[in-house]
Scaffold this motif. Sequence first.
Motif: not given
Length: 668
Positions: A196-206
């Motif tokens: 998950t390096r350099g990644s981000r969680f997005f809630i309710s979207s992509r």
Amino acid sequence: MLACRSLLLTWVLLAAGARSQSWRPCTDLLPLDLLSRALPRPGQAPPPQVGQVQMVQSKGSRGLRLAGAEATVLSFPASQIFSNCDYFPAEFSLVATMKIPRLRQKRNEYIFSVVEEGSDSLLLGLRVSENCLHFLVLPPGVGGRSRLSFKGVGLDDNRWHTVVLAVSGLYATLTVDCGLPLELKQAQSFPSALSTRGSRFFISSRRRMRGRFSGLLRQLVLLPGSDATSRLCPTSDPSLAELSVPQVLRSTPLQPDHRGPLYPYEAEARVTLGSPPPCSGPEQGQLWFNAQRKGLFICDGLTWTTLLHNPERLDYVEDYQDLYTSSETFDVEIFSIPSEGLFMAAANRDSRPGSGIYRWRNGSFQLYQNISTQEARAWKHFTIAGKIFLVVANSREAEPELSVIYRWNQRRRRFLRHQTLETHAALDWEAFHMHNHSFLVVANHRRDSNHNILSVIYRWNPDTQLFEVNQTVATSGAYDWEFFSVGPYHFLAVANTFDGQTTTISSTVYVWLDGRFQIFQSIPTVGATDWETFQIHGRVFLAVANSQKVSQRGPSLYSINSTVYELNTLTQTFIRFQDILTHSAVDWEFFTVGEEKFLVVANSHDGISYSLNSVVYRWQGYEGFVAVHSLPTFGCRDWEHFSTDQGSFLVYSSATSRLSKVFKLRTY
């Protein structure tokens, strides 16, 4: 399967310990409240976008919904969770409590996603569609994305549901509202080293607008290392089982100061399609949502008072239909025939097979009738006393040069020739009704090499059932006529393109006075090819499409300003309101989506290429029109807007290709 999770976890720890004595799990083996992490912490100033997150109370429980335009409001870096290392747990469960409205067919919405910041590549995603729940993962080193689909789960029924998705090895289990679990076996195990390096969680979207979650989200929890079902079930309310719900959804909506609530708040409302429910003393303070008018009202004890009006808004424009015509197409005309449906007339260059009449069938235009035309440049539809007509502007130089009026034959269900009129390189017809009379005006472009000729206004004779000459008007390379009314006054505007020497000439607005059209105002234009009139909040506008600057001295210029004029009621003249850079513009089309106002321009040529973006502009009040969408077009000549049961559309004709296109306006 997961009953052996303790043994499995011990084995994972021992195996990792053999590799490194300093091993620690990437994250705590405790419930991780993803929704709370995306929200501002207590005492922390919220970012400006938080105002777009709306709190809604439904069936006595509260959830959050993205209410604004930003799809990235609820997000946080993955490093906040995976602090010890960068790997997503190989065994985990996800808990989500949500309320999803009925989804349209082929509509997909993301409950959450994990996206690489740099490449915008989707690593993980939990997605809902009509009657289905999908879990997507991109295994490392694999070209394609794998997907687990649980079908027939019925989550989009506008009710609260709590789901637990548990993943371990080759198996995934879905439990809905503490019911019987559904188990799927994967083709390969969930990756043990999903970075998950350099990644981000997005809630309710992509991360994008497309696929944004339209429902309410009350709970979203990641539990590493185990199945959360045993922690939630059994419970007295399975559809609202709680593992970790953000505090803001448990308590009264926060009102920190005079700035108002952190999250705009709604209560559940009574819903009807039109007729209002009773509003009297006992109903005072109740809310009512009118689904037909898309408005929210509150009862003040006597009547329903408007609180909110939320019309549909344009989201994006998508390519919908490739429309292959018999030859290059200079113009399209959209019209309806009662009991027959929606039609489109295409003005095609080639004489054989001529121009096509298309009918809207099964969600697309299909060829219905061919009509022999002579380098057709435009069609115009009109009705007289319930009879339906089409008139074509034929521009091929011949003697005599004739344009033709066709009439719809109800018995044969075809357009048949009704009347011919002598024209000269005709480029446009305009039809209008005024003082109980029907008129046609033709834009005669040139005769031989002379552009300074007469264009003709015809009036319908109800006795002979024919059009007769009513008035002639001197024009210079006339390209387009536009009729409009302001109060009791009627106007005609002609787009003059060329006087034989230059395109920098005046176009003229005429007003009906004393039984004829007389000059009202001359407006400087540069190769004018189109006028488009429209009104916004009582203000009257005229937009001119300027195509090119041509003179006997110097090269031709194609990238020039087109101009929007506004009628000044004090001076009784049209004054310049806004200049917009266009590229050999040949058409403007004004249309509305909900309460939003738009203009789309047909950019046809920049001096080098016919492959250009035509641009959609949105009305922004005092800012005027602002570009919001660019649509790829090739030799774009004309735009038309239309609506059907399938939605709203734009169609453009190509003057340099047989391929015209239909675009669909996606709304939310």
